[in-house]
Write a protein that holds these residues in place. Structure first.
Motif, PDB file in Angstrom:
ATOM      1  N   ILE A  50       0.854  -1.174   0.000  1.00 58.26           N
ATOM      2  CA  ILE A  50       0.000   0.000   0.000  1.00 58.26           C
ATOM      3  C   ILE A  50       0.894   1.229   0.000  1.00 58.26           C
ATOM      4  O   ILE A  50       1.907   1.275   0.718  1.00 58.26           O
ATOM      5  CB  ILE A  50      -0.972  -0.036   1.213  1.00 58.26           C
ATOM      6  CG1 ILE A  50      -1.983   1.116   1.152  1.00 58.26           C
ATOM      7  CG2 ILE A  50      -0.217  -0.039   2.533  1.00 58.26           C
ATOM      8  CD1 ILE A  50      -3.144   0.931   2.128  1.00 58.26           C
ATOM      9  N   SER A  51       0.548   2.210  -0.812  1.00 56.62           N
ATOM     10  CA  SER A  51       1.388   3.404  -0.931  1.00 56.62           C
ATOM     11  C   SER A  51       1.317   4.249   0.337  1.00 56.62           C
ATOM     12  O   SER A  51       0.462   4.046   1.205  1.00 56.62           O
ATOM     13  CB  SER A  51       0.963   4.229  -2.140  1.00 56.62           C
ATOM     14  OG  SER A  51      -0.386   4.660  -1.997  1.00 56.62           O
ATOM     15  N   HIS A  52       2.198   5.230   0.433  1.00 58.57           N
ATOM     16  CA  HIS A  52       2.317   6.008   1.669  1.00 58.57           C
ATOM     17  C   HIS A  52       1.043   6.789   1.993  1.00 58.57           C
ATOM     18  O   HIS A  52       0.752   7.035   3.160  1.00 58.57           O
ATOM     19  CB  HIS A  52       3.502   6.967   1.568  1.00 58.57           C
ATOM     20  CG  HIS A  52       3.275   8.120   0.639  1.00 58.57           C
ATOM     21  ND1 HIS A  52       3.266   7.973  -0.730  1.00 58.57           N
ATOM     22  CD2 HIS A  52       3.024   9.425   0.887  1.00 58.57           C
ATOM     23  CE1 HIS A  52       3.037   9.145  -1.288  1.00 58.57           C
ATOM     24  NE2 HIS A  52       2.877  10.044  -0.336  1.00 58.57           N
ATOM     25  N   ASN A  53       0.268   7.148   0.967  1.00 56.22           N
ATOM     26  CA  ASN A  53      -0.968   7.890   1.221  1.00 56.22           C
ATOM     27  C   ASN A  53      -2.202   6.989   1.161  1.00 56.22           C
ATOM     28  O   ASN A  53      -3.331   7.473   1.238  1.00 56.22           O
ATOM     29  CB  ASN A  53      -1.122   9.046   0.232  1.00 56.22           C
ATOM     30  CG  ASN A  53      -1.152   8.573  -1.211  1.00 56.22           C
ATOM     31  OD1 ASN A  53      -1.173   7.366  -1.484  1.00 56.22           O
ATOM     32  ND2 ASN A  53      -1.148   9.511  -2.144  1.00 56.22           N
ATOM     33  N   GLY A  54      -1.973   5.712   1.010  1.00 59.26           N
ATOM     34  CA  GLY A  54      -3.082   4.760   0.974  1.00 59.26           C
ATOM     35  C   GLY A  54      -3.846   4.741  -0.324  1.00 59.26           C
ATOM     36  O   GLY A  54      -4.818   3.998  -0.464  1.00 59.26           O
TER      37      GLY A  54
END
Length: 124
Positions: A50-54
């Motif tokens: 999952i990316s850092h900003n979701g």
């Protein structure tokens, strides 16, 4: 230094469900988070991330439609729900963190910090 602690592993019957947790010592919006697994005698492989900003989620083909990654930013925790696991899903599951990026992948080199792992055994 970021610390990651996995929990929730154990024995699960094929067709059942199990949820793994990865709790970070810092805010999640500073990192991409990935789940990896390693079966006996095999290389470690990416399962989901999952990316850092979701905003971006990626699954390995083996996980698509069966596993779900999610996060609770308020608890600094990322979850991996294993639905309908089969014996091939058995292994040590690790969570890992890497620098923030709008995308994420299962490439191990993108990740810097690793947890200690939690054992998942899918067996009847």
């Amino acid at each position: 230094q970021l610390q990651l602690v996995e929990s929730g592993g154990g024995l699960v019957q094929p067709g059942g469900s199990l949820t793994l947790s990865c709790t970070a010592s810092e805010r999640l919006d500073k990192y991409i988070i990935g789940w990896f697994r390693q079966a006996p005698g095999k290389e470690r492989e990416g399962v989901s991330c999952i990316s850092h900003n979701g905003g971006r989620i990626t699954y390995a083909d083996s996980a698509k439609g069966r596993f779900t990654i999610s996060r609770d930013a308020g608890k600094n925790t990322v979850y991996l729900q294993l639905n309908r696991p089969n014996p091939e899903d058995t292994g040590v599951y690790y969570c890992a963190a890497g620098p923030p990026h709008p995308y994420c992948s299962g490439y191990i080199g993108d990740y810097i910090y690793w947890g200690q792992g939690t054992q998942v055994t899918a067996s009847s």
